[in-house]
Design an enzyme around this catalytic site. Structure first.
Site, PDB file in Angstrom:
ATOM      1  N   GLN A  43       0.644  -8.873   1.927  1.00 30.66           N
ATOM      2  CA  GLN A  43       0.261  -8.319   3.231  1.00 30.66           C
ATOM      3  C   GLN A  43      -1.063  -7.563   3.150  1.00 30.66           C
ATOM      4  O   GLN A  43      -1.572  -7.283   2.068  1.00 30.66           O
ATOM      5  CB  GLN A  43       1.366  -7.384   3.741  1.00 30.66           C
ATOM      6  CG  GLN A  43       1.749  -6.290   2.754  1.00 30.66           C
ATOM      7  CD  GLN A  43       3.189  -5.818   2.869  1.00 30.66           C
ATOM      8  OE1 GLN A  43       3.831  -6.023   3.883  1.00 30.66           O
ATOM      9  NE2 GLN A  43       3.703  -5.171   1.838  1.00 30.66           N
ATOM     10  N   ASP A  98       6.482   3.249   0.290  1.00 33.60           N
ATOM     11  CA  ASP A  98       5.722   4.506   0.369  1.00 33.60           C
ATOM     12  C   ASP A  98       6.327   5.588  -0.518  1.00 33.60           C
ATOM     13  O   ASP A  98       5.750   6.651  -0.684  1.00 33.60           O
ATOM     14  CB  ASP A  98       5.637   4.985   1.825  1.00 33.60           C
ATOM     15  CG  ASP A  98       7.017   5.112   2.466  1.00 33.60           C
ATOM     16  OD1 ASP A  98       7.732   6.065   2.124  1.00 33.60           O
ATOM     17  OD2 ASP A  98       7.395   4.261   3.288  1.00 33.60           O
ATOM     18  N   GLU A 118      11.057  -3.155  -4.457  1.00 33.40           N
ATOM     19  CA  GLU A 118       9.988  -3.304  -3.449  1.00 33.40           C
ATOM     20  C   GLU A 118       9.261  -4.623  -3.740  1.00 33.40           C
ATOM     21  O   GLU A 118       8.898  -4.896  -4.877  1.00 33.40           O
ATOM     22  CB  GLU A 118       9.060  -2.083  -3.550  1.00 33.40           C
ATOM     23  CG  GLU A 118       7.701  -2.214  -2.935  1.00 33.40           C
ATOM     24  CD  GLU A 118       7.685  -2.464  -1.430  1.00 33.40           C
ATOM     25  OE1 GLU A 118       8.232  -1.669  -0.669  1.00 33.40           O
ATOM     26  OE2 GLU A 118       7.107  -3.504  -1.036  1.00 33.40           O
ATOM     27  N   ASP A 149      11.563  -9.489  -4.522  1.00 29.55           N
ATOM     28  CA  ASP A 149      12.143  -9.608  -3.182  1.00 29.55           C
ATOM     29  C   ASP A 149      13.566  -9.037  -3.213  1.00 29.55           C
ATOM     30  O   ASP A 149      14.383  -9.439  -4.053  1.00 29.55           O
ATOM     31  CB  ASP A 149      12.150 -11.100  -2.795  1.00 29.55           C
ATOM     32  CG  ASP A 149      12.532 -11.298  -1.339  1.00 29.55           C
ATOM     33  OD1 ASP A 149      13.419 -10.569  -0.830  1.00 29.55           O
ATOM     34  OD2 ASP A 149      11.958 -12.192  -0.708  1.00 29.55           O
ATOM     35  N   GLY A 150      13.849  -8.123  -2.310  1.00 28.60           N
ATOM     36  CA  GLY A 150      15.165  -7.479  -2.272  1.00 28.60           C
ATOM     37  C   GLY A 150      16.301  -8.479  -2.109  1.00 28.60           C
ATOM     38  O   GLY A 150      17.400  -8.275  -2.641  1.00 28.60           O
ATOM     39  N   ASP A 168      15.237   0.404   3.313  1.00 27.65           N
ATOM     40  CA  ASP A 168      14.078   1.029   3.946  1.00 27.65           C
ATOM     41  C   ASP A 168      13.023  -0.048   4.145  1.00 27.65           C
ATOM     42  O   ASP A 168      12.025  -0.113   3.426  1.00 27.65           O
ATOM     43  CB  ASP A 168      13.577   2.159   3.029  1.00 27.65           C
ATOM     44  CG  ASP A 168      12.387   2.881   3.623  1.00 27.65           C
ATOM     45  OD1 ASP A 168      12.047   2.634   4.795  1.00 27.65           O
ATOM     46  OD2 ASP A 168      11.781   3.683   2.892  1.00 27.65           O
ATOM     47  N   SER A 169      13.295  -0.923   5.103  1.00 24.07           N
ATOM     48  CA  SER A 169      12.455  -2.114   5.254  1.00 24.07           C
ATOM     49  C   SER A 169      11.413  -1.913   6.343  1.00 24.07           C
ATOM     50  O   SER A 169      11.558  -1.056   7.206  1.00 24.07           O
ATOM     51  CB  SER A 169      13.333  -3.292   5.655  1.00 24.07           C
ATOM     52  OG  SER A 169      13.809  -3.082   6.950  1.00 24.07           O
ATOM     53  N   SER A 170      10.392  -2.759   6.288  1.00 23.74           N
ATOM     54  CA  SER A 170       9.483  -2.820   7.425  1.00 23.74           C
ATOM     55  C   SER A 170      10.180  -3.570   8.556  1.00 23.74           C
ATOM     56  O   SER A 170      11.326  -4.010   8.413  1.00 23.74           O
ATOM     57  CB  SER A 170       8.161  -3.498   7.022  1.00 23.74           C
ATOM     58  OG  SER A 170       8.254  -4.155   5.795  1.00 23.74           O
TER      59      SER A 170
HETATM   60  N1  SAM Z   1       9.639   3.517   7.106  1.00 24.09           N
HETATM   61  C1  SAM Z   1       9.044   2.282   7.347  1.00 24.09           C
HETATM   62  C2  SAM Z   1       9.315   1.632   8.673  1.00 24.09           C
HETATM   63  O1  SAM Z   1      10.388   1.777   9.250  1.00 24.09           O
HETATM   64  O2  SAM Z   1       8.409   0.949   9.135  1.00 24.09           O
HETATM   65  C3  SAM Z   1       9.215   1.287   6.251  1.00 24.09           C
HETATM   66  C4  SAM Z   1       8.766   1.844   4.959  1.00 24.09           C
HETATM   67  S1  SAM Z   1       8.445   0.860   3.605  1.00 24.09           S
HETATM   68  C5  SAM Z   1       6.680   0.961   3.567  1.00 24.09           C
HETATM   69  C6  SAM Z   1       8.810  -0.819   3.957  1.00 24.09           C
HETATM   70  C7  SAM Z   1       8.592  -1.672   2.730  1.00 24.09           C
HETATM   71  O3  SAM Z   1       9.457  -2.807   2.746  1.00 24.09           O
HETATM   72  C8  SAM Z   1       7.174  -2.235   2.583  1.00 24.09           C
HETATM   73  O4  SAM Z   1       6.545  -1.581   1.516  1.00 24.09           O
HETATM   74  C9  SAM Z   1       7.388  -3.714   2.299  1.00 24.09           C
HETATM   75  O5  SAM Z   1       6.522  -4.233   1.327  1.00 24.09           O
HETATM   76  C10 SAM Z   1       8.853  -3.740   1.870  1.00 24.09           C
HETATM   77  N2  SAM Z   1       9.503  -5.041   2.023  1.00 24.09           N
HETATM   78  C11 SAM Z   1       9.367  -5.916   3.030  1.00 24.09           C
HETATM   79  N3  SAM Z   1      10.104  -7.000   2.798  1.00 24.09           N
HETATM   80  C12 SAM Z   1      10.748  -6.816   1.608  1.00 24.09           C
HETATM   81  C13 SAM Z   1      11.651  -7.589   0.826  1.00 24.09           C
HETATM   82  N4  SAM Z   1      12.057  -8.792   1.231  1.00 24.09           N
HETATM   83  N5  SAM Z   1      12.100  -7.065  -0.342  1.00 24.09           N
HETATM   84  C14 SAM Z   1      11.697  -5.831  -0.752  1.00 24.09           C
HETATM   85  N6  SAM Z   1      10.830  -5.071  -0.064  1.00 24.09           N
HETATM   86  C15 SAM Z   1      10.365  -5.552   1.102  1.00 24.09           C
END
Ligand code: SAM
Length: 287
Positions: A43, A98, A118, A149-150, A168-170
């Site tokens: 990303q 983060d 992450e 990948d989670g 805690d996903s996007s």
């Molecule tokens: N608090 C934030 C919100 O609600 O927007 C989210 C915080 S955190 C930065 C979200 C993280 O999820 C990102 O760093 C992203 O890279 C990660 N992420 C997205 N898809 C993922 C996956 N399939 N496996 C693991 N991490 C993932």
């Protein structure tokens, strides 16, 4: 995703960042400085120093967390499950790049293991460097960073299970889409001990009510206890934000036990955060 020139505009002497939500809503933030801008294989990553919210993390044009309100979300996604579980030892965080949620989990001395899975290592590196107010430059030896990948991680065999899982996903776009699917929740269920519980961020009850309801339904098909709670996060669209807990056994907060050094959550919020406005109750009851 927008082109960088579309979301970052110079107007007079000012720089403005525009966050566009589902093509229906635009929110503009006045920016002091573009601190960092780069692309990982997953990303686009930016750290923008904003006037009201301080440095903020932006992934593919969507604000993830900010220095001045990120603590609200991170405290609510971490302390509520860790207070409800009477003795959490193994904690899994999916996403959370983060590091703010992991930082809150480290406030529990009885937690022995914090696995943080992450997908994007560059998000963690960038936040540790440029977002110290959120990440706390996290360096607790109990935190194991796993960059994958989670959804793949929760399918692997391990010789231990988790007491608490924090998703805690996007938002459900790109790599995060699978983190909102029933199959993923089934794998989370299998990774939890017989009295374990999970919490995920379940989006806006106003702008993403369908997603909030879908999460609730999916978890209801697996867990005997499913409960939604709320917090107000100014930089998330609409401010109102929901979290949903799926639990095998425990559901009651224990405010009398809460003794953490926090900025948002306190005993009263712990006790009351599951009280929902009528429209949210109705959305969840009707579906
Ligand atoms: N608090 C934030 C919100 O609600 O927007 C989210 C915080 S955190 C930065 C979200 C993280 O999820 C990102 O760093 C992203 O890279 C990660 N992420 C997205 N898809 C993922 C996956 N399939 N496996 C693991 N991490 C993932």
């Amino acid at each position: 995703m927008m082109q960088i020139e579309e979301c970052l505009k110079k107007i007079g002497d000012d720089i403005w960042f525009t966050e566009v939500d589902r093509n229906n809503l635009k929110i503009d933030y006045r920016i002091k400085e573009i601190i960092y801008q780069g692309n990982s294989p997953i990303q686009q990553i930016m750290i923008l120093d904003s006037y009201d919210f301080g440095p903020m993390l932006v992934l593919d044009d969507a604000i993830q967390t900010t220095s001045n309100d990120g603590y609200i979300y991170n405290e609510m996604i971490a302390h509520v499950p860790l207070n409800i579980h009477p003795n959490p030892k193994n904690v899994l965080i999916i996403g959370g790049g983060d590091c703010g949620a992991a930082r809150e989990v480290t406030k529990y001395p009885n937690v022995e293991r914090i696995d943080m899975v992450e997908i994007d290592e560059m998000v963690v590196q960038t936040c540790r460097k440029y977002l110290p107010k959120v990440s706390g430059k996290l360096s607790d030896p109990r935190v194991n960073f796993i960059f994958e990948d989670g959804t793949a991680f929760v399918k692997e065999q391990r010789d231990y299970l988790y007491d608490v899982v924090i998703i805690d996903s996007s938002d459900p776009v790109g790599p995060a889409v699978k983190l909102f699917e029933l199959e993923f929740y089934k794998d989370i269920y299998s990774n939890l001990r017989e009295d374990g519980l999970m919490v995920c961020q379940s989006e806006s009850p106003i702008f993403y009510s369908e997603m909030m309801v879908k999460i609730h339904k999916n978890l209801n098909s697996l867990f005997p206890i499913v409960k939604t709670y709320m917090a107000t996060v100014p930089t998330y669209p609409g401010g109102f934000w929901t979290f949903t807990m799926g639990s095998k056994k425990y559901w009651k907060p224990n405010p009398e036990k809460f003794d953490k050094d926090t900025k948002y959550i306190n005993k009263e919020i712990l006790e009351s955060c599951f009280i929902l406005p009528k429209f949210i109750e109705k959305l969840l009851d009707d579906n």
